[in-house]
Design a protein around this motif. Structure first.
Motif, short mmCIF file in Angstrom:
data_model
loop_
_atom_site.label_atom_id
_atom_site.label_comp_id
_atom_site.label_asym_id
_atom_site.label_seq_id
_atom_site.Cartn_x
_atom_site.Cartn_y
_atom_site.Cartn_z
N ARG A 196 42.39 -50.04 48.99
CA ARG A 196 42.05 -50.69 50.25
C ARG A 196 41.10 -49.81 51.08
NH1 ARG A 196 45.73 -54.83 52.25
NH2 ARG A 196 47.16 -55.46 50.58
N ILE A 197 41.36 -48.53 51.09
CA ILE A 197 40.50 -47.61 51.85
C ILE A 197 39.08 -47.67 51.32
CG2 ILE A 197 40.04 -45.16 52.31
CD1 ILE A 197 43.14 -44.78 52.25
N LYS A 202 33.43 -49.41 51.88
CA LYS A 202 32.28 -50.07 51.29
C LYS A 202 31.79 -51.21 52.17
CE LYS A 202 30.76 -52.29 46.99
NZ LYS A 202 31.18 -52.71 45.63
N LEU A 203 32.72 -52.03 52.65
CA LEU A 203 32.34 -53.15 53.50
C LEU A 203 31.80 -52.67 54.85
CD1 LEU A 203 35.23 -55.64 52.76
CD2 LEU A 203 32.81 -55.96 52.23
N PRO A 208 26.11 -53.94 60.08
CA PRO A 208 25.11 -53.36 60.97
C PRO A 208 25.70 -52.18 61.75
CG PRO A 208 25.15 -55.75 61.16
CD PRO A 208 26.33 -55.37 60.32
N LYS A 209 24.91 -51.15 61.94
CA LYS A 209 25.42 -49.96 62.61
C LYS A 209 25.76 -50.23 64.08
CE LYS A 209 23.37 -46.45 59.65
NZ LYS A 209 22.55 -45.22 59.59
N GLU A 243 43.34 -56.32 57.88
CA GLU A 243 42.35 -55.84 56.91
C GLU A 243 40.95 -56.32 57.28
OE1 GLU A 243 41.72 -55.49 52.09
OE2 GLU A 243 43.53 -56.40 52.91
N GLU A 244 40.85 -57.54 57.78
CA GLU A 244 39.54 -58.05 58.22
C GLU A 244 39.00 -57.21 59.38
OE1 GLU A 244 37.38 -62.16 59.82
OE2 GLU A 244 39.51 -62.15 59.27
N LEU A 245 39.87 -56.84 60.31
CA LEU A 245 39.44 -55.99 61.42
C LEU A 245 38.92 -54.66 60.92
CD1 LEU A 245 42.27 -56.61 64.06
CD2 LEU A 245 39.85 -57.18 64.33
N LEU A 246 39.60 -54.10 59.90
CA LEU A 246 39.24 -52.78 59.39
C LEU A 246 38.06 -52.80 58.44
CD1 LEU A 246 42.84 -51.37 58.81
CD2 LEU A 246 41.22 -50.62 60.55
N THR A 247 37.56 -53.97 58.13
CA THR A 247 36.40 -54.07 57.26
C THR A 247 35.22 -54.70 58.01
OG1 THR A 247 37.31 -56.16 56.38
CG2 THR A 247 37.73 -54.15 55.12
N THR A 248 35.30 -55.99 58.23
CA THR A 248 34.19 -56.71 58.86
C THR A 248 33.87 -56.20 60.26
OG1 THR A 248 34.84 -58.68 57.61
CG2 THR A 248 33.33 -59.00 59.46
#
Length: 275
Positions: A196-197, A202-203, A208-209, A243-248
């Motif tokens: 998951r990490i 990766k995502l 965008p920065k 998980e969506e918060l921590l990626t997208t």
């Protein structure tokens, strides 16, 4: 990596322990030289006794080895190991702390003789951790990692220690979970955590920065939804949104401000989420 400074009380206690170890070592060094070959033979016998579960005999044999050759770090290490096993024995609960003290002293002697003794650092870390001396345990695990570069286990123990016992060390915990798996660690939960990490990193790297203002708003909305889902008992849906918060939305200021809490929340519930 650097951990925060130790307390004055711990510094005094550590200094006292080091002084004691130094005194013991200097006393042994001044003793008449024995037979190094005989010392190694005693250690070999002691290890065989330990394999049979006779740790009292192992302690006696390692003590004889130390009498013959006080500079034999393996003798101190092996005796420390058997002291730990005696401490765990149900027949000696009243002297458990005494065995721990002896084990710490033996591992410290082994390290003083051989500063690169990774196994001694690791085992002493386990004793420190059992006493809730987490800062000392973390320092020893870092040294175990330094001197046992291909051993995954110190990384797993340090990752869990950082995650559970230290504030603001979540990112460092992540690094050690990933390193544990990269070195071949097989713990199922740790492997899932590392997967998951890596996915999150990766995502996040593809995002965008500078997040758009609407991303900040969306992150807040999702977080509010997460809290409501937990209240409603819909844990699986809630964890997927975390998980969506921590990626997208990982780069948003909102998520960055709550990232430690979000990672802890994810870790606490990830075991039960369907893969």
């Amino acid at each position: 990596m650097k951990i925060s400074s130790m307390s004055p009380a711990f510094a005094r206690a550590s200094a006292g322990m080091l002084c004691l170890c130094g005194f013991l070592l200097s006393s042994c060094a001044s003793a008449p030289q024995g037979d190094p070959a005989k010392a190694r033979a005693y250690v070999a016998e002691g290890r065989e006794a330990a394999k049979r579960g006779d740790h009292a005999k192992a302690v006696d044999l390692c003590s004889r080895a130390i009498e013959e050759d006080p500079q034999l770090s393996e003798a101190w290490y092996s005796r420390g190991y058997s002291h730990v096993q005696l401490r765990l024995s149900p027949e000696s609960p009243d002297f458990a702390r005494g065995y721990e003290d002896r084990a710490i002293g033996d591992y410290s002697q082994a390290i003083q003789i051989n500063p690169g003794y990774g196994d001694a650092y690791y085992n002493r870390a386990m004793v420190f951790s059992s006493r809730a001396l987490y800062r000392q345990a973390a320092e020893d695990l870092l040294n175990a990692i330094k001197y046992k570069e291909q051993d995954p286990e110190p990384h797993l123990d340090l990752a869990r220690l950082y995650e559970q016992k230290f504030e603001d060390m979540g990112l460092q915990a992540d690094e050690h979970y990933v390193k544990y798996v990269d070195l071949g660690g097989r713990d199922r939960d740790a492997r899932e955590r590392a997967r998951r990490i890596k996915e999150q990193k990766k995502l996040a790297a593809s995002m965008p920065k500078v997040p758009a203002p609407e991303d900040e708003t969306k992150a807040q909305e999702i977080d509010a939804r997460v809290m409501q889902l937990f209240k409603d008992g819909k844990k699986d849906e809630a964890v997927k949104l975390v998980e969506e918060l921590l990626t997208t939305y990982a780069r948003t200021k909102y998520v960055q401000g709550k990232i430690v809490a979000l990672k802890a929340l994810q870790s606490a519930y990830m075991k039960d989420v369907p893969k």
